[in-house]
Design a protein around this motif. Sequence first.
Motif, short mmCIF file in Angstrom:
data_model
loop_
_atom_site.label_atom_id
_atom_site.label_comp_id
_atom_site.label_asym_id
_atom_site.label_seq_id
_atom_site.Cartn_x
_atom_site.Cartn_y
_atom_site.Cartn_z
N ARG A 193 0.74 -1.15 0.03
CA ARG A 193 0.01 -0.02 0.04
C ARG A 193 0.88 1.14 0.08
O ARG A 193 0.34 2.45 0.05
N GLY A 194 2.21 1.02 -0.01
CA GLY A 194 3.25 2.18 -0.14
C GLY A 194 3.80 2.55 1.09
O GLY A 194 4.38 3.72 1.15
N PHE A 195 3.77 1.98 2.13
CA PHE A 195 3.93 2.28 3.49
C PHE A 195 5.68 2.03 3.54
O PHE A 195 6.15 0.89 2.84
N VAL A 196 6.38 2.79 4.06
CA VAL A 196 7.76 2.59 4.19
C VAL A 196 7.75 1.80 5.87
O VAL A 196 7.40 2.80 6.81
N VAL A 197 8.30 0.77 6.05
CA VAL A 197 8.22 0.15 7.41
C VAL A 197 9.76 0.03 7.87
O VAL A 197 10.54 -0.29 7.41
N ILE A 198 10.00 0.71 9.30
CA ILE A 198 11.05 0.72 9.47
C ILE A 198 11.58 -0.49 10.26
O ILE A 198 10.80 -1.16 11.14
N GLN A 199 12.57 -1.10 9.80
CA GLN A 199 12.95 -2.65 10.03
C GLN A 199 13.18 -2.97 11.46
O GLN A 199 12.73 -4.08 12.01
N GLU A 200 13.85 -2.00 12.10
CA GLU A 200 13.96 -2.40 13.67
C GLU A 200 13.66 -1.00 14.35
O GLU A 200 14.40 -0.29 14.98
N GLY A 201 12.45 -0.85 14.25
CA GLY A 201 11.74 0.30 14.98
C GLY A 201 12.03 0.49 16.70
O GLY A 201 11.98 -0.81 17.03
N LYS A 202 12.29 1.42 17.10
CA LYS A 202 12.41 1.44 18.48
C LYS A 202 11.87 2.66 19.20
O LYS A 202 11.58 3.72 18.50
N THR A 451 13.77 5.86 0.36
CA THR A 451 15.11 5.86 0.80
C THR A 451 15.43 7.03 1.58
O THR A 451 16.69 7.17 2.16
N ILE A 452 14.55 8.26 1.66
CA ILE A 452 14.68 9.42 2.17
C ILE A 452 14.25 9.31 3.83
O ILE A 452 14.77 9.95 4.66
N VAL A 453 13.81 8.00 4.19
CA VAL A 453 13.39 7.86 5.36
C VAL A 453 14.50 7.05 6.04
O VAL A 453 14.56 5.98 5.78
N PRO A 454 15.15 7.85 7.39
CA PRO A 454 15.97 6.96 7.94
C PRO A 454 15.34 5.67 8.67
O PRO A 454 14.54 5.66 9.10
N GLN A 455 16.32 4.54 8.46
CA GLN A 455 15.82 3.43 8.93
C GLN A 455 16.22 3.21 10.36
O GLN A 455 15.94 2.28 11.18
N ASP A 456 16.89 4.19 10.95
CA ASP A 456 16.82 4.36 12.60
C ASP A 456 15.67 5.43 13.16
O ASP A 456 16.05 5.83 14.43
N LEU A 457 14.75 5.64 12.54
CA LEU A 457 13.76 6.91 12.77
C LEU A 457 13.17 6.35 14.04
O LEU A 457 12.67 5.16 14.30
N THR A 458 13.16 7.14 15.30
CA THR A 458 12.56 6.83 16.30
C THR A 458 11.33 7.81 16.47
O THR A 458 11.31 8.97 15.82
N PRO A 459 10.29 7.58 17.30
CA PRO A 459 9.14 8.64 17.23
C PRO A 459 9.54 9.90 17.60
O PRO A 459 8.87 10.75 16.99
N VAL A 460 10.38 10.48 18.41
CA VAL A 460 10.61 11.55 19.10
C VAL A 460 11.00 12.43 17.61
O VAL A 460 10.78 13.79 17.35
N ASN A 461 11.51 11.75 16.52
CA ASN A 461 11.95 12.53 15.31
C ASN A 461 10.74 12.38 14.14
O ASN A 461 11.03 12.93 13.12
N THR A 462 9.81 11.77 14.42
CA THR A 462 8.71 11.52 13.28
C THR A 462 8.19 12.93 12.71
O THR A 462 8.28 12.97 11.50
N PHE A 463 7.57 13.71 13.58
CA PHE A 463 7.15 14.88 12.89
C PHE A 463 7.99 16.02 12.54
O PHE A 463 8.05 16.83 11.72
N ARG A 464 9.37 15.82 13.26
CA ARG A 464 10.54 16.63 12.81
C ARG A 464 10.67 16.26 11.28
O ARG A 464 10.88 17.16 10.32
N MET A 465 10.69 15.06 11.00
CA MET A 465 10.87 14.65 9.56
C MET A 465 9.72 15.01 8.50
O MET A 465 9.95 15.36 7.56
N ILE A 466 8.65 14.61 9.28
CA ILE A 466 7.36 15.03 8.21
C ILE A 466 7.25 16.68 7.90
O ILE A 466 6.95 17.03 6.70
N PHE A 467 7.52 17.47 9.10
CA PHE A 467 7.53 19.06 8.81
C PHE A 467 8.54 19.33 7.68
O PHE A 467 8.74 20.35 7.29
N ASN A 468 9.85 18.66 7.91
CA ASN A 468 10.93 19.00 7.14
C ASN A 468 10.29 18.95 5.74
O ASN A 468 10.66 19.73 4.50
N LEU A 469 10.04 17.56 5.45
CA LEU A 469 9.60 17.18 4.10
C LEU A 469 8.50 17.79 3.52
O LEU A 469 8.59 18.42 2.31
#
Length: 509
Positions: A193-202, A451-469
């Motif tokens: 469905r187009g989701f990017v899944v963080i492989q080792e989400g923390k 590929t733009i989504v960091p694979q070490d993304l954690t929740p504290v940075n979720t909206f930082r990334m979205i607002f940047n993008l």
Amino acid sequence: MKNIRYYLHALLFSFSAPIAAYMMSMNIKTHAPPNSLWGAVTFCIFFCLVSVLITFVLTRDHLSSGMIASFATLGILYTRDLFMLLITIILTASVVLSILRRKLDLSPSYMLMNILSIGFAVYFGGSYILFIHSAPWDMDVSMAESIRVTTPFPYTHKPDIYYIILDAYGGDKMLQKLHEFDNSGFISALEERGFVVIQEGKSNYTRTIHSVGSSLNMQYLDSVDRIMSESYLWWPLTGTFANNETRKFLESQGYHTANIASGWSFTSLKDADFYSQPYPLFLNEFERFFVQNTNLSMLGFMGKYGVSIPSYDSHRKTVLYEFQQLGQIATLMSPKFVFVHIVSPHPPFVFDAEGNPIDPDYQFTIADNRYLITPPAKYEKGYLDQVSFVNDQILQAVDAILANSATPPIIILQGDHGPGNFLDAASESPPCFYERYSILNALLLPGIQATIVPQDLTPVNTFRMIFNLYFSANLEFLPNHQYFSTPEAVHYFSDVSDRIDDSCIFPSN
């Protein structure tokens, strides 16, 4: 007015009932703010007045109707232990007075009950006032940096943003490694469905109150640690949800906020532009506690008439309602920020893998406690079955959102923390941290390459990334950390980032 002396004790006992219940329970003082009990106080006074009216119509005697109303109040609105204590005091004192007067005359009992009720109200009312004045009411978790939009919004239409918290949903690799549960089918369905899944989400924290409070405010809760490090209270952090930085920024950009009641007051944003709940009368934490721990629990049948009486059935209804409403919300005016917290697959385990209802064999609670759900294999099966149920429901909800959205939406599916089968919340030396910090973290980001989504993304940075993008906000990513705290000092955080991947031993009890 002279007849008020016959009813004073009934009124004071009814007024004091919720206050006494609140002050005598460490657990409810921890989770429910002091102002959450005034609805219950109003109900108790109304109950008393109705009791007085009915008994006076039947007896035409002020003394009798006042006494009956008091005993009805004590019997129905007080916990059993407190009821027995007060009744014992009243009866013992009445008998002693009668012996001293050398005749069995209960007429002085109303005076005795007035004295007792006044003392009772003064003691618990005073304790309540002192508690209010000593509590830290306002927690400031505003960002140190302001969010500045440096360029105009690059798209024709602003996308709706869905932030869906699936409570205690662990990462797929952890589920496979620790529980031998293959969740690859669900992960593949998301990716299709187009989701990017963080492989080792923390996760960054082990509790919802910290994890979601941190992610919505895009920062670690250092100010909470600094101000409340020795406190056991949860409720002062209510504002970290209701007035979070993500919501404030999006509303400044013309977004409407939508929320569906979760059954947990922290994440039920009643002041949202659109707020929906499964029951017309949705009880808060204290009100549910009050019903459960008094003879008001006899009113369980009221669940059929629009009252969220605490039960596994009402919890099931709330979870199903949230999933069903997600697709309907998509039809509301855009752009909108939709925040939904679904307390599942988190305990209680009330669905089997096919979604059939299950009632656990302990009193209703949404606590996640491996010592409550024993043996560990029972917790594991209940949790994994509920994961299977959630998988089916969330895919249906995502499909409904996509089908009903005029503009491709941003959708974030995120666990706030993992399951708790390996966790001893009171110890910094549990069987392992890996299970609790592992989370599902899946993002649907229209127009953005995976590929733009960091694979070490954690929740504290979720909206930082979205607002940047999407808003060119130029927010710096924070370093990834994992913090732990014990129930006794719930806001005193220890950094355990270097221990979250340690080997694990399945608990024996």
